[in-house]
Structure formats: C-alpha cells, structure tokens
Motif scaffolding. Structure first.
Motif, PDB file in Angstrom:
ATOM      1  N   TRP A  30       8.600  -7.789  -6.674  1.00  0.00           N
ATOM      2  CA  TRP A  30       7.767  -7.867  -5.489  1.00  0.00           C
ATOM      3  C   TRP A  30       8.542  -8.542  -4.363  1.00  0.00           C
ATOM      4  CZ3 TRP A  30       3.127  -5.639  -5.010  1.00  0.00           C
ATOM      5  CH2 TRP A  30       2.383  -5.931  -3.870  1.00  0.00           C
ATOM      6  N   SER A  31       8.620  -7.889  -3.229  1.00  0.00           N
ATOM      7  CA  SER A  31       9.183  -8.440  -1.999  1.00  0.00           C
ATOM      8  C   SER A  31      10.672  -8.753  -2.053  1.00  0.00           C
ATOM      9  CB  SER A  31       8.395  -9.683  -1.562  1.00  0.00           C
ATOM     10  OG  SER A  31       7.114  -9.293  -1.164  1.00  0.00           O
ATOM     11  N   PHE A  32      11.414  -8.013  -2.840  1.00  0.00           N
ATOM     12  CA  PHE A  32      12.867  -8.065  -2.719  1.00  0.00           C
ATOM     13  C   PHE A  32      13.246  -7.165  -1.547  1.00  0.00           C
ATOM     14  CE2 PHE A  32      12.623  -9.749  -6.951  1.00  0.00           C
ATOM     15  CZ  PHE A  32      13.779 -10.503  -7.101  1.00  0.00           C
ATOM     16  N   PRO A  33      14.495  -7.196  -1.094  1.00  0.00           N
ATOM     17  CA  PRO A  33      14.883  -6.274  -0.018  1.00  0.00           C
ATOM     18  C   PRO A  33      14.593  -4.816  -0.403  1.00  0.00           C
ATOM     19  CG  PRO A  33      16.574  -7.923  -0.328  1.00  0.00           C
ATOM     20  CD  PRO A  33      15.580  -8.102  -1.455  1.00  0.00           C
ATOM     21  N   ARG A  34      14.162  -4.033   0.567  1.00  0.00           N
ATOM     22  CA  ARG A  34      13.727  -2.655   0.316  1.00  0.00           C
ATOM     23  C   ARG A  34      14.786  -1.827  -0.411  1.00  0.00           C
ATOM     24  NH1 ARG A  34      10.164   1.184   1.451  1.00  0.00           N
ATOM     25  NH2 ARG A  34      10.833   3.255   2.067  1.00  0.00           N
ATOM     26  N   ASP A  35      16.050  -1.943  -0.018  1.00  0.00           N
ATOM     27  CA  ASP A  35      17.080  -1.130  -0.661  1.00  0.00           C
ATOM     28  C   ASP A  35      17.239  -1.473  -2.139  1.00  0.00           C
ATOM     29  OD1 ASP A  35      18.145  -3.619   0.205  1.00  0.00           O
ATOM     30  OD2 ASP A  35      20.189  -2.835   0.070  1.00  0.00           O
ATOM     31  N   VAL A  36      17.070  -2.748  -2.490  1.00  0.00           N
ATOM     32  CA  VAL A  36      17.145  -3.163  -3.891  1.00  0.00           C
ATOM     33  C   VAL A  36      15.956  -2.595  -4.673  1.00  0.00           C
ATOM     34  CG1 VAL A  36      17.047  -5.149  -5.457  1.00  0.00           C
ATOM     35  CG2 VAL A  36      18.450  -5.253  -3.385  1.00  0.00           C
ATOM     36  N   LEU A  37      14.762  -2.685  -4.095  1.00  0.00           N
ATOM     37  CA  LEU A  37      13.571  -2.167  -4.770  1.00  0.00           C
ATOM     38  C   LEU A  37      13.670  -0.666  -5.005  1.00  0.00           C
ATOM     39  CD1 LEU A  37      10.747  -4.102  -2.901  1.00  0.00           C
ATOM     40  CD2 LEU A  37      11.565  -4.509  -5.213  1.00  0.00           C
ATOM     41  N   GLY A  49       6.793  -3.503  -5.405  1.00  0.00           N
ATOM     42  CA  GLY A  49       5.763  -3.707  -4.397  1.00  0.00           C
ATOM     43  C   GLY A  49       6.268  -4.576  -3.273  1.00  0.00           C
ATOM     44  N   MET A  50       5.618  -4.476  -2.145  1.00  0.00           N
ATOM     45  CA  MET A  50       5.954  -5.293  -0.990  1.00  0.00           C
ATOM     46  C   MET A  50       4.663  -5.652  -0.266  1.00  0.00           C
ATOM     47  SD  MET A  50       9.328  -3.513   0.625  1.00  0.00           S
ATOM     48  CE  MET A  50       9.781  -4.997   1.510  1.00  0.00           C
ATOM     49  N   ASN A  51       4.684  -6.748   0.458  1.00  0.00           N
ATOM     50  CA  ASN A  51       3.533  -7.099   1.274  1.00  0.00           C
ATOM     51  C   ASN A  51       3.406  -6.076   2.392  1.00  0.00           C
ATOM     52  OD1 ASN A  51       3.108  -9.379  -0.245  1.00  0.00           O
ATOM     53  ND2 ASN A  51       4.337 -10.670   1.081  1.00  0.00           N
ATOM     54  N   GLY A  52       2.190  -5.729   2.729  1.00  0.00           N
ATOM     55  CA  GLY A  52       1.975  -4.754   3.793  1.00  0.00           C
ATOM     56  C   GLY A  52       0.527  -4.369   3.887  1.00  0.00           C
ATOM     57  N   SER A  53       0.265  -3.267   4.537  1.00  0.00           N
ATOM     58  CA  SER A  53      -1.109  -2.837   4.770  1.00  0.00           C
ATOM     59  C   SER A  53      -1.571  -1.782   3.777  1.00  0.00           C
ATOM     60  CB  SER A  53      -1.240  -2.277   6.182  1.00  0.00           C
ATOM     61  OG  SER A  53      -0.431  -1.125   6.302  1.00  0.00           O
ATOM     62  N   ALA A  54      -0.733  -1.382   2.859  1.00  0.00           N
ATOM     63  CA  ALA A  54      -1.053  -0.388   1.832  1.00  0.00           C
ATOM     64  C   ALA A  54      -1.275   1.000   2.405  1.00  0.00           C
ATOM     65  CB  ALA A  54      -2.262  -0.818   1.001  1.00  0.00           C
ATOM     66  N   GLY A  55      -0.799   1.251   3.588  1.00  0.00           N
ATOM     67  CA  GLY A  55      -0.983   2.556   4.188  1.00  0.00           C
ATOM     68  C   GLY A  55       0.172   3.509   3.968  1.00  0.00           C
ATOM     69  N   SER A  56       1.261   3.015   3.441  1.00  0.00           N
ATOM     70  CA  SER A  56       2.430   3.865   3.240  1.00  0.00           C
ATOM     71  C   SER A  56       2.125   4.910   2.166  1.00  0.00           C
ATOM     72  CB  SER A  56       3.615   3.010   2.800  1.00  0.00           C
ATOM     73  OG  SER A  56       4.730   3.813   2.559  1.00  0.00           O
ATOM     74  N   GLY A  57       2.352   6.169   2.497  1.00  0.00           N
ATOM     75  CA  GLY A  57       2.118   7.235   1.540  1.00  0.00           C
ATOM     76  C   GLY A  57       0.723   7.822   1.588  1.00  0.00           C
ATOM     77  N   VAL A  58      -0.155   7.259   2.393  1.00  0.00           N
ATOM     78  CA  VAL A  58      -1.511   7.800   2.532  1.00  0.00           C
ATOM     79  C   VAL A  58      -1.509   8.759   3.711  1.00  0.00           C
ATOM     80  CG1 VAL A  58      -3.938   7.273   2.969  1.00  0.00           C
ATOM     81  CG2 VAL A  58      -2.546   5.697   1.614  1.00  0.00           C
ATOM     82  N   PRO A  59      -1.752  10.040   3.471  1.00  0.00           N
ATOM     83  CA  PRO A  59      -1.715  10.999   4.581  1.00  0.00           C
ATOM     84  C   PRO A  59      -2.906  10.806   5.516  1.00  0.00           C
ATOM     85  CG  PRO A  59      -2.422  12.087   2.574  1.00  0.00           C
ATOM     86  CD  PRO A  59      -2.039  10.679   2.188  1.00  0.00           C
ATOM     87  N   GLU A  60      -2.675  11.060   6.783  1.00  0.00           N
ATOM     88  CA  GLU A  60      -3.755  10.964   7.765  1.00  0.00           C
ATOM     89  C   GLU A  60      -4.722  12.125   7.574  1.00  0.00           C
ATOM     90  OE1 GLU A  60      -4.032  10.169  12.458  1.00  0.00           O
ATOM     91  OE2 GLU A  60      -3.022  12.030  11.902  1.00  0.00           O
TER      92      GLU A  60
END
Length: 102
Positions: A30-37, A49-60
C-alpha cells in the motif's frame, strides 16, 4: 518489522520485496511508489493499493443503461453531467437506519 533502517526511501523496490517475504501476513503493498506497485503486481500478482478517490478504472456513465450495467457499489462514482441529477444523485446515499429512533 520492515527493513526501513537498511533500505530506506532510496530503494523502495527492495523494501517492498522484503516486506512480502518477511513473515505470515497478507501480501498487500500500500502506497509504495506507483512504478514499484505496478511492476510487482505484474511480476508476482501482488495485491496493491494507493490512497485516492477510488475512481480509477470506473468508466463514466453517460446513460441510465450504462449506469445500470456497472456494479452497484460504483454506480454513483462517475456520472456524466447530463444524467447526474436524474440518476446518480438518487443512488449516491442509500443508507438505512438499523435502530428505531422513536
């Protein structure tokens, strides 16, 4: 104990790998640099996983049909402005009080 004293922030990939093999725990990074994850997820199937809004990957959703086709838990996350008031706002908060408050 994470090996931060030896790896430090200079080598997050090494720290992540040591954390995964370091004992009986759930293998999630959780929350390592994106390239490592991304690399460890691709190479070893590590859950990430990473902290965020959980919207990544959810289509509009742009229509009510697209909204209905999405999993219930994400139906109010990303709606086009044209359907936001009519469809998405109604699904945004769907809670129920479990105790009688009389």
């Amino acid at each position: 104990l994470l090996p931060s004293f030896c790896a430090g922030p200079r080598d997050p990939d090494l720290m992540a790998r040591q954390s995964l093999i370091g004992g009986p725990k759930v293998p999630v990074l959780w929350s390592f640099p994106r390239d490592v994850l991304v690399k460890l997820h691709g190479l070893a199937g590590v859950h990430i996983g990473m902290n965020g809004s959980a919207g990544s990957g959810v289509p509009e959703a742009t229509t009510s049909e697209e909204l209905d086709a999405q999993p219930y838990a994400v139906q109010a996350l990303d709606c086009a402005r044209s359907i936001r008031e009519d469809f998405c706002k109604r699904r945004e908060y769907n809670g129920k009080c479990w105790m009688d408050r009389k």
